[in-house]
Design a protein around this motif. Structure first.
Motif, mmCIF file in Angstrom:
data_model
loop_
_atom_site.group_PDB
_atom_site.id
_atom_site.type_symbol
_atom_site.label_atom_id
_atom_site.label_comp_id
_atom_site.label_asym_id
_atom_site.label_seq_id
_atom_site.Cartn_x
_atom_site.Cartn_y
_atom_site.Cartn_z
ATOM 1 N N GLY A 108 0.773 -1.227 0.000
ATOM 2 C CA GLY A 108 0.000 0.000 0.000
ATOM 3 C C GLY A 108 0.805 1.277 0.000
ATOM 4 N N ALA A 109 2.067 1.223 -0.396
ATOM 5 C CA ALA A 109 2.894 2.430 -0.430
ATOM 6 C C ALA A 109 2.432 3.379 -1.531
ATOM 7 N N SER A 110 2.536 4.672 -1.252
ATOM 8 C CA SER A 110 2.310 5.694 -2.274
ATOM 9 C C SER A 110 3.590 5.815 -3.092
ATOM 10 N N LEU A 111 3.566 5.288 -4.311
ATOM 11 C CA LEU A 111 4.799 5.057 -5.056
ATOM 12 C C LEU A 111 4.793 5.765 -6.404
ATOM 13 N N GLU A 112 5.903 6.434 -6.701
ATOM 14 C CA GLU A 112 6.168 6.962 -8.040
ATOM 15 C C GLU A 112 7.348 6.170 -8.594
ATOM 16 N N TYR A 113 7.229 5.739 -9.831
ATOM 17 C CA TYR A 113 8.234 4.841 -10.414
ATOM 18 C C TYR A 113 8.607 5.346 -11.797
ATOM 19 N N GLU A 114 9.913 5.429 -12.057
ATOM 20 C CA GLU A 114 10.397 5.906 -13.354
ATOM 21 C C GLU A 114 11.526 5.018 -13.857
ATOM 22 N N GLU A 115 11.455 4.657 -15.131
ATOM 23 C CA GLU A 115 12.556 3.995 -15.825
ATOM 24 C C GLU A 115 13.107 4.962 -16.868
ATOM 25 N N PHE A 116 14.431 5.061 -16.929
ATOM 26 C CA PHE A 116 15.079 5.918 -17.909
ATOM 27 C C PHE A 116 16.090 5.095 -18.710
ATOM 28 N N PRO A 117 16.351 5.484 -19.944
ATOM 29 C CA PRO A 117 17.355 4.781 -20.758
ATOM 30 C C PRO A 117 18.767 5.140 -20.304
ATOM 31 N N MET A 118 19.192 4.525 -19.224
ATOM 32 C CA MET A 118 20.495 4.838 -18.624
ATOM 33 C C MET A 118 21.033 3.589 -17.964
ATOM 34 N N GLY A 119 22.317 3.661 -17.561
ATOM 35 C CA GLY A 119 22.932 2.563 -16.843
ATOM 36 C C GLY A 119 22.860 2.782 -15.348
ATOM 37 N N HIS A 120 23.921 2.405 -14.656
ATOM 38 C CA HIS A 120 23.992 2.533 -13.200
ATOM 39 C C HIS A 120 24.574 3.902 -12.876
ATOM 40 N N ALA A 121 23.740 4.924 -12.954
ATOM 41 C CA ALA A 121 24.227 6.296 -12.865
ATOM 42 C C ALA A 121 23.077 7.216 -12.478
ATOM 43 N N ILE A 122 23.399 8.513 -12.288
ATOM 44 C CA ILE A 122 22.387 9.521 -11.977
ATOM 45 C C ILE A 122 22.542 10.657 -12.999
ATOM 46 N N PRO A 123 22.037 10.500 -14.213
ATOM 47 C CA PRO A 123 22.167 11.535 -15.239
ATOM 48 C C PRO A 123 21.180 12.674 -15.013
ATOM 49 N N PRO A 124 21.298 13.769 -15.802
ATOM 50 C CA PRO A 124 20.428 14.934 -15.603
ATOM 51 C C PRO A 124 18.937 14.624 -15.621
ATOM 52 N N MET A 125 18.493 13.693 -16.469
ATOM 53 C CA MET A 125 17.054 13.403 -16.529
ATOM 54 C C MET A 125 16.561 12.791 -15.217
ATOM 55 N N ALA A 126 17.402 11.982 -14.575
ATOM 56 C CA ALA A 126 17.034 11.410 -13.284
ATOM 57 C C ALA A 126 17.039 12.485 -12.199
ATOM 58 N N LEU A 127 17.999 13.405 -12.251
ATOM 59 C CA LEU A 127 18.040 14.490 -11.277
ATOM 60 C C LEU A 127 16.824 15.390 -11.399
ATOM 61 N N ALA A 128 16.403 15.669 -12.624
ATOM 62 C CA ALA A 128 15.233 16.509 -12.824
ATOM 63 C C ALA A 128 13.991 15.864 -12.220
#
Length: 204
Positions: free
Chosen positions: A177-197
């Motif tokens: 029952g968690a309130s969850l937001e989930y995103e997949e991005f075309p990236m590897g094991h990293a934190i690129p600008p799209m993930a930061l945004a």
């Protein structure tokens, strides 16, 4: 034996006023240390937040100067129980130290740090939780208090933590029952600008 937790503070309380509304605690990945993610604070530019980038309590078994939340290569995740309790105690102590209650504290992490953020965050009345390229290493159970909103971000090309592990975490968290937001991005094991945004949107 009690574990020792050290952290990098941003802004530096020695030179800057830390009159902030929220506290964000960030946990690094396996083999890194607190410095690895400390550049994220100025990049995200969240003026109402104090940050703590926490060093994991154990030395990494292979990487000099690297830190570990627990032994990822051991059969039973040696050290996990101690790290879990130690991090929980650290967060409770931060609330007293900073004057910012858990209800206005965000806990997040990258990779192994993301797993720890989910693990410990589900047991505390936090403001929010996020996991970047992380995973679950346990079967979550329904909690007695309301679960903080959670953001999961994962790369479809992650060679370290496979995408299926994020998808499994999503299913299990939704199952309690968690309130969850989930995103997949075309990236590897990293934190690129799209993930930061996407993370900034979640935190703003």
């Amino acid at each position: 034996m009690a574990l020792h937790f050290s952290a990098i503070a941003y802004p530096d309380p020695a030179v800057t006023s830390t009159d902030s509304s929220y506290l964000l605690v960030m946990l690094h990945g396996w083999g890194a240390d607190a410095r690895d993610l400390s550049d994220l604070a100025p990049m995200l530019d969240l003026p109402h937040y104090q940050w703590r980038f926490v060093n994991a309590p154990f030395a990494h078994p292979q990487i000099p100067q690297g830190r570990a939340w627990y032994d990822l290569e051991s059969q039973n995740f040696e050290g996990l129980a101690q790290a879990r309790q130690g991090l929980r105690d650290y967060l409770l102590g931060l609330a007293e130290e900073t004057g910012i209650p858990l209800a206005r504290t965000v806990l997040g992490g990258f990779s192994q740090g993301g797993a720890m953020a989910l693990d410990v965050g589900l047991t505390l009345p936090l403001a929010k939780i996020f996991s970047l390229s992380g995973y679950l290493h346990f079967q979550p159970e329904s909690q007695p208090q309301a679960i903080a909103p959670i953001l999961l971000i994962h790369g479809t090309e992650d060679p370290v933590v496979p995408l299926r592990m994020a998808q499994q975490a999503k299913a299990e968290l939704e199952g309690i029952g968690a309130s969850l937001e989930y995103e997949e991005f075309p990236m590897g094991h990293a934190i690129p600008p799209m993930a930061l945004a996407r993370l900034k949107s979640f935190l703003s």
